[in-house]
Enzyme design. Structure first.
Site, PDB file in Angstrom:
ATOM      1  N   VAL A  44     -19.453  40.064  37.282  1.00 26.05           N
ATOM      2  CA  VAL A  44     -19.258  39.427  35.975  1.00 26.05           C
ATOM      3  C   VAL A  44     -20.292  39.933  34.975  1.00 26.05           C
ATOM      4  CG1 VAL A  44     -19.224  37.236  34.727  1.00 26.05           C
ATOM      5  CG2 VAL A  44     -18.181  37.386  36.992  1.00 26.05           C
ATOM      6  N   CYS A  45     -21.548  39.988  35.393  1.00 25.93           N
ATOM      7  CA  CYS A  45     -22.610  40.460  34.503  1.00 25.93           C
ATOM      8  C   CYS A  45     -22.373  41.896  34.057  1.00 25.93           C
ATOM      9  CB  CYS A  45     -23.967  40.353  35.186  1.00 25.93           C
ATOM     10  SG  CYS A  45     -24.477  38.677  35.583  1.00 25.93           S
ATOM     11  N   THR A  46     -21.872  42.704  34.956  1.00 24.05           N
ATOM     12  CA  THR A  46     -21.594  44.099  34.614  1.00 24.05           C
ATOM     13  C   THR A  46     -20.580  44.187  33.485  1.00 24.05           C
ATOM     14  OG1 THR A  46     -22.117  44.836  36.860  1.00 24.05           O
ATOM     15  CG2 THR A  46     -20.741  46.299  35.525  1.00 24.05           C
TER      16      THR A  46
END
Length: 212
Positions: A44-46
């Site tokens: 998700v952060c990517t």
């Protein structure tokens, strides 16, 4: 003590992917968006950092600087950048702060104390040029941020700072706004809103969005 709207955003000095960052000095007279990330090399952060990179020009034209933070090391951040750039077709031109000793995370109340998780919460802090927190958004680890909403909220904060208006439910840039109830002087109303306004109730008055 947890941060709240109106708090001074805690200052810090830390290493980042763009070198040593002294937060308040780096912000200068700009607005700031600080996004915390649970961990490096997470899916998700990517996607979020890739999306933010594609929107840097939108934040820039709003006089706003982006900064990301997680409790992973600077070495991990730098290796992660390669993955982000390759998978999201985006070059990260804003700093990602390393906080492996968890010095900054507690200042922003980013640790999941109730869950026993040592990863940082997925949070967003809107910081104005006076270094005050103007709004916050918080997401669980498995839910990605909505950057359209981040831009919408930033637009609202900046618009309502400049004019005696508030933004109604579901407002989008360019929609009608409401006049704040405290503004009652008829001459002042005419000066501020020469195109006029619609009075639904004495406390509910709509007008065209002022020029930004």
């Amino acid at each position: 003590m947890a941060l709240h709207i109106g708090s001074i955003a805690p200052d810090f000095s830390a290493e980042s992917t763009l070198g040593t960052l002294s937060f308040h000095q780096w912000l200068g007279d700009s607005w700031g968006i600080l996004c915390s990330h649970p961990a490096d090399f997470t899916p998700v952060c990517t996607t979020e950092l890739g999306r933010a990179a594609h929107l840097v020009h939108e934040f820039s034209r709003r006089n706003t600087k982006l900064v990301a933070l997680s409790t992973d090391s600077l070495a991990d951040h730098k290796r992660w950048l390669t993955d982000i750039e390759r998978t999201q077709s985006a070059r990260i031109e804003f700093p990602i702060v390393a906080d492996p000793e968890r010095v900054i995370a507690p200042l922003y109340d980013l640790i999941h104390q109730e869950s026993g998780n040592t990863e940082t919460i997925r949070s967003v802090f809107f910081i104005d040029p006076a270094k005050r927190v103007r709004a916050t958004l918080h997401y669980p680890a498995n839910t990605g941020r909505n950057f359209d909403e981040i831009l919408r909220l930033l637009d609202s904060l900046q618009l309502t700072d400049r004019h005696s208006v508030a933004t109604p439910a579901d407002w989008q840039d360019g929609d009608d706004v409401v006049i704040v109830p405290a503004l009652t002087d008829s001459a002042e109303l005419q000066r501020r809103f020469p195109s006029g306004y619609r009075s639904i109730r004495p406390y509910l008055r709509f007008t065209s969005q002022p020029e930004t």
